[in-house]
Design a protein around this motif. Structure first.
Motif, PDB file in Angstrom:
ATOM      1  N   GLY A  24       2.891 -23.838  -9.463  1.00 20.45           N
ATOM      2  CA  GLY A  24       2.028 -24.498  -8.246  1.00 20.45           C
ATOM      3  C   GLY A  24       0.955 -23.584  -7.690  1.00 20.45           C
ATOM      4  N   LEU A  25       0.999 -23.413  -6.612  1.00 24.26           N
ATOM      5  CA  LEU A  25      -0.202 -22.616  -5.692  1.00 24.26           C
ATOM      6  C   LEU A  25      -0.097 -21.133  -6.110  1.00 24.26           C
ATOM      7  CD1 LEU A  25      -0.320 -24.026  -2.207  1.00 24.26           C
ATOM      8  CD2 LEU A  25      -1.591 -24.924  -4.347  1.00 24.26           C
ATOM      9  N   LEU A  26       1.147 -20.586  -6.860  1.00 29.76           N
ATOM     10  CA  LEU A  26       1.030 -19.311  -7.033  1.00 29.76           C
ATOM     11  C   LEU A  26       0.320 -18.990  -8.260  1.00 29.76           C
ATOM     12  CD1 LEU A  26       4.872 -18.725  -6.507  1.00 29.76           C
ATOM     13  CD2 LEU A  26       2.883 -18.073  -4.914  1.00 29.76           C
ATOM     14  N   ARG A  27       0.120 -19.636  -9.029  1.00 29.12           N
ATOM     15  CA  ARG A  27      -0.644 -19.461 -10.089  1.00 29.12           C
ATOM     16  C   ARG A  27      -1.417 -20.573 -10.833  1.00 29.12           C
ATOM     17  NH1 ARG A  27      -1.224 -15.242 -13.729  1.00 29.12           N
ATOM     18  NH2 ARG A  27       0.570 -13.815 -12.896  1.00 29.12           N
ATOM     19  N   GLY A  28      -2.503 -21.125 -10.150  1.00 25.90           N
ATOM     20  CA  GLY A  28      -3.064 -22.134 -10.566  1.00 25.90           C
ATOM     21  C   GLY A  28      -4.584 -21.728 -11.132  1.00 25.90           C
ATOM     22  N   ARG A  29      -5.326 -22.856 -11.304  1.00 24.69           N
ATOM     23  CA  ARG A  29      -6.296 -22.540 -12.122  1.00 24.69           C
ATOM     24  C   ARG A  29      -7.603 -22.592 -10.723  1.00 24.69           C
ATOM     25  NH1 ARG A  29      -7.455 -25.967 -17.239  1.00 24.69           N
ATOM     26  NH2 ARG A  29      -7.372 -27.806 -15.927  1.00 24.69           N
ATOM     27  N   GLU A  30      -7.355 -22.944  -9.680  1.00 24.35           N
ATOM     28  CA  GLU A  30      -8.199 -23.029  -8.705  1.00 24.35           C
ATOM     29  C   GLU A  30      -7.608 -22.521  -7.501  1.00 24.35           C
ATOM     30  OE1 GLU A  30     -10.472 -26.550  -8.365  1.00 24.35           O
ATOM     31  OE2 GLU A  30     -11.186 -26.061  -6.329  1.00 24.35           O
ATOM     32  N   PHE A  31      -7.937 -21.620  -6.750  1.00 22.29           N
ATOM     33  CA  PHE A  31      -7.319 -21.026  -5.449  1.00 22.29           C
ATOM     34  C   PHE A  31      -8.327 -20.356  -4.678  1.00 22.29           C
ATOM     35  CE2 PHE A  31      -7.500 -16.786  -7.352  1.00 22.29           C
ATOM     36  CZ  PHE A  31      -7.530 -17.036  -8.581  1.00 22.29           C
ATOM     37  N   GLU A  32      -7.786 -20.085  -3.289  1.00 21.42           N
ATOM     38  CA  GLU A  32      -8.829 -19.635  -2.319  1.00 21.42           C
ATOM     39  C   GLU A  32      -8.481 -17.943  -2.246  1.00 21.42           C
ATOM     40  OE1 GLU A  32     -10.344 -21.542   1.316  1.00 21.42           O
ATOM     41  OE2 GLU A  32      -9.034 -22.835   0.674  1.00 21.42           O
ATOM     42  N   MET A  33      -9.500 -17.339  -2.212  1.00 14.98           N
ATOM     43  CA  MET A  33      -9.269 -15.878  -1.865  1.00 14.98           C
ATOM     44  C   MET A  33     -10.213 -15.434  -0.853  1.00 14.98           C
ATOM     45  SD  MET A  33      -8.589 -13.523  -5.061  1.00 14.98           S
ATOM     46  CE  MET A  33      -8.082 -12.197  -3.971  1.00 14.98           C
ATOM     47  N   LYS A  34      -9.771 -14.624   0.068  1.00 12.66           N
ATOM     48  CA  LYS A  34     -10.611 -13.960   0.896  1.00 12.66           C
ATOM     49  C   LYS A  34     -10.984 -12.599   0.237  1.00 12.66           C
ATOM     50  CE  LYS A  34      -9.756 -10.662   3.065  1.00 12.66           C
ATOM     51  NZ  LYS A  34     -10.290  -9.318   2.881  1.00 12.66           N
ATOM     52  N   ASP A  35     -12.269 -12.401   0.190  1.00 14.52           N
ATOM     53  CA  ASP A  35     -12.814 -11.065  -0.268  1.00 14.52           C
ATOM     54  C   ASP A  35     -13.604 -10.140   0.640  1.00 14.52           C
ATOM     55  OD1 ASP A  35     -12.218 -11.460  -2.929  1.00 14.52           O
ATOM     56  OD2 ASP A  35     -13.698 -12.652  -3.422  1.00 14.52           O
ATOM     57  N   LEU A  36     -13.435  -9.067   0.328  1.00 13.01           N
ATOM     58  CA  LEU A  36     -14.186  -8.100   1.476  1.00 13.01           C
ATOM     59  C   LEU A  36     -14.916  -7.029   0.521  1.00 13.01           C
ATOM     60  CD1 LEU A  36     -14.976  -6.950   4.351  1.00 13.01           C
ATOM     61  CD2 LEU A  36     -12.696  -5.920   4.273  1.00 13.01           C
ATOM     62  N   TYR A  37     -16.275  -6.500   0.722  1.00 15.90           N
ATOM     63  CA  TYR A  37     -16.646  -5.597   0.221  1.00 15.90           C
ATOM     64  C   TYR A  37     -17.119  -4.484   1.203  1.00 15.90           C
ATOM     65  CZ  TYR A  37     -16.539  -8.518  -3.751  1.00 15.90           C
ATOM     66  OH  TYR A  37     -16.121  -9.558  -4.682  1.00 15.90           O
ATOM     67  N   THR A  38     -16.991  -3.178   0.916  1.00 10.57           N
ATOM     68  CA  THR A  38     -17.555  -2.309   1.930  1.00 10.57           C
ATOM     69  C   THR A  38     -18.643  -1.264   1.080  1.00 10.57           C
ATOM     70  OG1 THR A  38     -15.540  -0.509   1.177  1.00 10.57           O
ATOM     71  CG2 THR A  38     -15.463  -2.064   3.371  1.00 10.57           C
ATOM     72  N   PHE A  39     -19.584  -0.970   1.712  1.00  7.84           N
ATOM     73  CA  PHE A  39     -20.569  -0.018   1.242  1.00  7.84           C
ATOM     74  C   PHE A  39     -20.782   1.438   1.890  1.00  7.84           C
ATOM     75  CE2 PHE A  39     -21.324  -4.492   0.296  1.00  7.84           C
ATOM     76  CZ  PHE A  39     -21.776  -4.472  -1.118  1.00  7.84           C
ATOM     77  N   ASP A  40     -20.712   2.494   1.286  1.00  5.78           N
ATOM     78  CA  ASP A  40     -20.841   3.782   2.108  1.00  5.78           C
ATOM     79  C   ASP A  40     -21.706   4.555   1.317  1.00  5.78           C
ATOM     80  OD1 ASP A  40     -19.013   3.747   4.658  1.00  5.78           O
ATOM     81  OD2 ASP A  40     -17.676   2.755   3.269  1.00  5.78           O
ATOM     82  N   ALA A  41     -22.304   5.637   2.140  1.00  5.07           N
ATOM     83  CA  ALA A  41     -23.015   6.452   1.694  1.00  5.07           C
ATOM     84  C   ALA A  41     -22.490   7.651   0.732  1.00  5.07           C
ATOM     85  CB  ALA A  41     -24.033   7.005   2.505  1.00  5.07           C
ATOM     86  N   SER A  42     -21.152   7.951   1.159  1.00  7.75           N
ATOM     87  CA  SER A  42     -20.403   8.955   0.503  1.00  7.75           C
ATOM     88  C   SER A  42     -19.103   8.749   0.467  1.00  7.75           C
ATOM     89  CB  SER A  42     -20.540  10.423   1.482  1.00  7.75           C
ATOM     90  OG  SER A  42     -19.611   9.854   2.550  1.00  7.75           O
ATOM     91  N   LEU A  43     -18.309   9.408  -0.533  1.00  7.80           N
ATOM     92  CA  LEU A  43     -16.904   8.994  -1.147  1.00  7.80           C
ATOM     93  C   LEU A  43     -16.120   9.149   0.134  1.00  7.80           C
ATOM     94  CD1 LEU A  43     -15.094   7.969  -3.168  1.00  7.80           C
ATOM     95  CD2 LEU A  43     -14.845  10.737  -3.894  1.00  7.80           C
ATOM     96  N   LYS A  44     -16.345  10.140   1.000  1.00  7.85           N
ATOM     97  CA  LYS A  44     -15.630  10.647   2.145  1.00  7.85           C
ATOM     98  C   LYS A  44     -15.644   9.255   2.977  1.00  7.85           C
ATOM     99  CE  LYS A  44     -14.890  13.991   5.782  1.00  7.85           C
ATOM    100  NZ  LYS A  44     -15.652  15.083   6.427  1.00  7.85           N
ATOM    101  N   GLU A  45     -16.745   8.825   3.540  1.00  5.17           N
ATOM    102  CA  GLU A  45     -17.050   7.756   4.623  1.00  5.17           C
ATOM    103  C   GLU A  45     -16.380   6.515   3.760  1.00  5.17           C
ATOM    104  OE1 GLU A  45     -21.119   8.381   6.449  1.00  5.17           O
ATOM    105  OE2 GLU A  45     -21.151   8.660   4.447  1.00  5.17           O
ATOM    106  N   ALA A  46     -16.274   6.368   2.255  1.00  2.00           N
ATOM    107  CA  ALA A  46     -15.880   5.269   1.846  1.00  2.00           C
ATOM    108  C   ALA A  46     -14.440   5.094   1.859  1.00  2.00           C
ATOM    109  CB  ALA A  46     -16.160   5.105   0.344  1.00  2.00           C
ATOM    110  N   GLU A  47     -13.889   6.256   1.739  1.00  2.00           N
ATOM    111  CA  GLU A  47     -12.322   6.644   1.941  1.00  2.00           C
ATOM    112  C   GLU A  47     -11.678   6.112   3.524  1.00  2.00           C
ATOM    113  OE1 GLU A  47     -11.348  10.426   0.569  1.00  2.00           O
ATOM    114  OE2 GLU A  47     -10.711   9.571  -1.419  1.00  2.00           O
TER     115      GLU A  47
END
Lengths: 451, 451
Positions: B168-191
């Motif tokens: 069922g809802l565990l492995r369906g063809r349509e489901f809802e996700m919350k996504d998030l993206y972060t953008f940083d100028a250096s790897l250190k800040e990204a970490e």
């Protein structure tokens, strides 16, 4: 405390091209509360000029853009994706979520319960009611890996393969609707339900201070015995409405054409004249009768053991369209005006420009922001405009363009014996000097929608 | 006051077939507040038996159903639509909305801002990063009326053409996700950003009292330098996790297979042994680096005027999957248990069965409900179980099956000199007699999520 990064082309992840309007964003880390410098995007620098928007939108959008659409692009509220689809950016997303809360509350109050339906729908449902063919190429159809027919359901999040998408959120290929269905055992009870929903719709539009007219309409392809459109009066509206100058009764041009008697018989009862006006359809209600309940066997078992087909009502509000068209009607060419309750943030505090009084002013602004945010109805509602390279006057204009309802300026008068803030009620066009206590007391009383 | 209508096959509008589990619903009109008799569906009569569910689900669902899925069907929380897609009915919809509020709050607290992206996406974005081909037939593709390639974007509301949808809802063809993206100028800040988000995720899972383990994982097709899965430990989980008995470090089987050194080097630092367990993946975080920012030119302009590709992080929580798998893990075969904060309604008041004390008991129940509902944190949280044809004992069992956290029984003891109510804390398994004041005081302190 401030660690500035300028970001170029941040949008390109989303928009498959450089976004010429929105190229620069600054981020301040470690700011405890909401600041314009943390907003994404558009609140940092001044908005682009109208000429820049026009030039850029001509290359991006083959379709016509109306005033609200241009404003939304200019202010960084939306970003075009594929033809007829849009990304809604943070400020507009907040406003839409507020609208959805208002709708939810309205629906809960009349005892409606919320369900969600998938976007992917099997063809069989639409074929059973002939709507697979009737809706024709407006229905977006696809096949899955087993070659089974599916469509993107035109309920809930709606998809419509518009021949000519235009006016952005007003006529897109993907948009959000709130649907409602009522089921009753008799036509009389169904009419009670129908009237209750219509009344709730009108009440909600009133709460949003929108001039929306209930218009007797043709049921069209949906079928049923009674139907009303809810039209926001606007020049760019595509629907013609006939309104009686005397009694205010309104009927749609379509209805007047297909059923001329609807026009005549109303006129007999009222000495007024019909005038033509145009509107944007925001909502539609149908008393469907048994058209669909017969097909799908939605039946009621009465107390006397008699089985009857259910009398259905169906009701829809175009969520994104409501907001977009409200902005269209309320705004000027340069200033966005929201239905006030739905403004993304109710309050913006503007601190001093870089200079000798800068630090103290920022600290007073932060402390006021913290006090206001501690009130539960102001959760996330108060932002601090810390674009301190811009003069207060310049920021005041930008904030008024964005349509934040209340502005507080931490100016020179906070240094006086009795510290005073300049308080602007943007929607009333009032400016006055108030003490901190007066501001807190005034803002304690405003209506908000917490999201 | 009560005007009973029994409705047969109410679901058929939605589900293209009669819903054998959910054929009868009663509606009482004019009930001022929430009552079981107004709930849609499943709360009126007793739930169907396990045998009925098994028999019915075998004909409806070709795929395997797990415990939580069967419970949800039995209790009327979901209804199957096309293969791998579901209608979420009112109780589950409420619970999902609460979860979304909790996630929103968590994301707001780390300064994230919400945007929405359309489902319909132009093929060009996916082709630019080669993912049109890499994702292959898992991507649902379609053509519009201009024969342009589109896909249903696997961001936001997600679509995946699963070869074998199941659970069922565990492995369906349509489901809802919350996504998030972060953008940083250096790897250190990204970490720093990466760690901040991981910490917020773990904090939120803790708030929901879920035993979710952060597992070092393979970045797989997404790419990037670092990645973690958040696994809810469960027998039906499909992912194998290696956990160190001593230090608790966890790594995914996949990572151990593809990078055997990840297993070795951890073991060198710790004298523990690896044990195998299985989990359900609830969330995934990736430190992506510049893989996508290079392709889409997401660049930062630094203070020294140097231009660099942004360091990205990407983060996802499976919203519907989180709730479904939490229910899977917390429930027994017969009793649904929610993460308590997310129960659709926190409080249920049960009044007397039809009989000589019926009217008085109902009136006391209504007055208590009204008092509780007037508290803002209990908005819509208190329902009244007025299935008065069923004994209190029978309804008590049903309400415990539904997993409402607090039950209040208006029994004979409210007639005594000092009126007492039976108060059940379902999740603690405690029963006691309390006065009205004690109940109000106790429920004033519970945590809720207002939706």
């Amino acid at each position: 405390m401030v660690d500035i990064i300028k970001v170029k082309g941040l949008y390109s992840m989303c928009v498959r091209r450089h976004a010429p309007l929105l190229t620069t964003i600054e981020r301040y880390y470690h700011a405890k509360h909401l600041r314009t410098s943390r907003m994404f995007p558009g609140l940092v620098s001044s908005p682009p000029t109208r000429q820049q928007v026009d030039k850029s939108s001509r290359s991006q959008f083959p379709e016509t853009l109306c005033k609200s659409q241009k404003l939304m692009l200019q202010m960084g509220l939306i970003q075009g994706a594929a033809a007829g689809t849009f990304y809604t950016l943070p400020l507009l997303t907040r406003s839409l979520e507020k609208l959805k809360r208002v709708i939810d509350r309205t629906m809960q109050n009349i005892g409606a319960q919320k369900v969600t339906t998938p976007c992917l729908a099997p063809a069989s449902i639409w074929k059973a009611s002939d709507r697979w063919d009737v809706m024709g190429s407006e229905l977006l159809k696809l096949k899955d890996r087993q070659e089974k027919d599916l469509c993107l359901a035109p309920i809930g999040r709606k998809f419509r393969d518009e021949m000519r998408p235009k006016n952005g959120l007003l006529r897109g290929r993907e948009f959000e609707m709130k649907d409602l269905y009522t089921f009753d055992a008799s036509l009389k009870e169904a009419e009670v339900s129908y009237n209750e929903v219509c009344e709730a719709y009108l009440q909600m539009f009133k709460e949003l201070h929108l001039d929306i007219v209930k218009v007797e309409a043709d049921s069209g392809a949906m079928g049923g015995s009674k139907s009303h459109e809810y039209q926001l009066i606007s020049e760019i509206g595509e629907d013609t409405i006939l309104r009686c100058t005397k009694c205010g009764t309104s009927i749609s041009q379509e209805l007047a054409d297909s059923h001329p008697e609807s026009k005549k018989c109303l006129q007999e009862n009222c000495p007024g004249n019909w005038t033509e006006t145009t509107g944007i359809e925001i909502a539609h209600t149908f008393l469907l009768g048994t058209k669909y309940s017969k097909i799908f066997k939605a039946q009621a078992l009465l107390a006397n053991n008699k089985v009857v087909d259910m009398q259905m009502g169906c009701y829809g509000i175009g969520v994104s369209r409501l907001l977009a068209s409200a902005i269209e009607v309320l705004s000027t060419e340069e200033y966005i005006r929201w239905p006030q309750l739905l403004a993304p943030h109710q309050v913006c505090i503007i601190s001093q420009q870089t200079g000798h009084f800068f630090e103290e002013s920022l600290s007073i602004a932060e402390s006021l922001q913290e006090e206001l945010l501690s009130k539960s109805h102001l959760h996330n509602e108060v932002i601090l405009d810390d674009r301190h390279k811009l003069s207060i006057g310049k920021r005041l204009i930008i904030c008024e363009q964005f349509g934040f309802p209340y502005l507080i300026i931490v100016g020179k008068k906070v240094q006086e014996a009795t510290p005073l803030f300049e308080f602007v009620d943007v929607y009333k066009g009032e400016k006055q000097f108030l003490s901190r206590e007066q501001i807190v007391s005034r803002l304690s009383q405003i209506d908000t929608v917490v999201v």
